[in-house]
Design a protein around this motif. Structure first.
Motif, mmCIF file in Angstrom:
data_model
loop_
_atom_site.group_PDB
_atom_site.id
_atom_site.type_symbol
_atom_site.label_atom_id
_atom_site.label_comp_id
_atom_site.label_asym_id
_atom_site.label_seq_id
_atom_site.Cartn_x
_atom_site.Cartn_y
_atom_site.Cartn_z
ATOM 1 N N GLY A 29 -9.005 0.198 -4.487
ATOM 2 C CA GLY A 29 -8.150 0.710 -3.427
ATOM 3 C C GLY A 29 -6.673 0.443 -3.597
ATOM 4 O O GLY A 29 -5.876 0.914 -2.773
ATOM 5 N N HIS A 33 -4.268 2.659 -1.388
ATOM 6 C CA HIS A 33 -3.659 2.015 -0.227
ATOM 7 C C HIS A 33 -2.144 2.181 -0.238
ATOM 8 O O HIS A 33 -1.524 2.398 0.811
ATOM 9 N N ARG A 36 -1.471 5.598 0.962
ATOM 10 C CA ARG A 36 -1.665 5.702 2.410
ATOM 11 C C ARG A 36 -0.461 5.138 3.154
ATOM 12 O O ARG A 36 0.027 5.740 4.121
ATOM 13 N N HIS A 151 4.366 -2.575 3.215
ATOM 14 C CA HIS A 151 2.969 -2.693 2.772
ATOM 15 C C HIS A 151 2.821 -4.117 2.258
ATOM 16 O O HIS A 151 3.411 -4.482 1.240
ATOM 17 N N LEU A 219 -5.703 -1.304 6.682
ATOM 18 C CA LEU A 219 -6.121 -0.605 5.475
ATOM 19 C C LEU A 219 -7.605 -0.866 5.267
ATOM 20 O O LEU A 219 -8.111 -1.911 5.666
#
Length: 242
Positions: A29, A33, A36, A151, A219
């Protein structure tokens, strides 16, 4: 353990840059991620000329995520590690993407206020000596109504999140770091996360820095409750704190 800071951290990333892309690509991911979180900036896909600061861009994974979200944006990637930037600049990028070797702490003296429409910061703030000073600086670099997305590893409130992080570090991340000769860097990764803000505490930092409409977004996967996207914006009226 004393956390790595400043030149010591940059040197650790310089050394770790040779294996970095390979290791993070093995993390389920990781790239999805980042994409995203980049989409959560809410940039218009046809936003030709949008100026986006990719802070702590590393080897360019976050830069690629931003391009996927806004292919016509003008993106400036900034990182304190020359080794990581060497990996980034060796990749193929469209016109409008450039990279700058510079510590976060020196940005304010190099860029004018209102230089960017949006800022993305991936896996950066827990590595800074003064996160509040950096947020104040970013607030000033954004245009009125500018957008910020962070993030970051920020543990949620449940003890389960801390336990999962500790287990993943002990069983996977730190052994991988030892195999590549970067044990110190990956010990820093483990400890910088456990010592940094919880997700609610970091959201409060954003609000104190003057960001409005702050949201904390989860997430998926094993990173649930461990990695989050934080989004916020500056006030739409120039000179007024949100």
């Amino acid at each position: 353990m004393t956390l790595l800071r400043g030149d010591a951290l940059s040197e650790a990333f310089d050394h770790g840059s040779t294996a970095y892309d390979r290791l993070v690509s093995a993390s389920p991911g990781y790239h999805a991620h980042l994409r995203r979180s980049a989409r959560r900036l809410g940039l218009p896909e046809e936003g030709r000329g949008l100026r986006v600061l990719d802070l702590g861009c590393g080897t360019g994974a976050s830069t690629a995520a931003l391009l996927a979200a806004a292919p016509r944006a003008r993106i400036t990637g900034v990182d304190a590690s020359a080794g990581m930037l060497d990996r980034a600049t060796a990749k193929s990028w469209p016109q409008g993407v450039d990279f700058v070797h510079l510590p976060v702490e020196e940005l304010a003296g190099r860029l004018e206020a209102g230089s960017f429409d949006a800022v993305f910061a991936g896996y950066l703030f827990r590595n800074l000596t003064d996160p509040d000073e950096a947020l104040d600086m970013l607030h000033g670099l954004l245009v009125p109504g500018g957008r910020l997305a962070v993030h970051e590893y920020t543990l949620g409130g449940s003890p389960v999140h801390r336990a999962v992080w500790s287990a993943v570090c002990s069983l996977i991340i730190q052994p991988a770091g030892r195999l590549t000769g970067d044990a110190g860097l990956y010990r820093h990764l483990r400890d910088s996360v456990t010592r940094f803000d919880t997700a609610p505490a970091f959201a409060q930092r954003l609000r104190r820095a003057g960001f409005a409409d702050v949201r904390v977004l989860p997430l998926p996967g094993w990173q649930t409750g461990i990695t989050h996207t934080f989004v916020g914006r500056t006030a739409a009226v120039p000179g007024v704190r949100a």
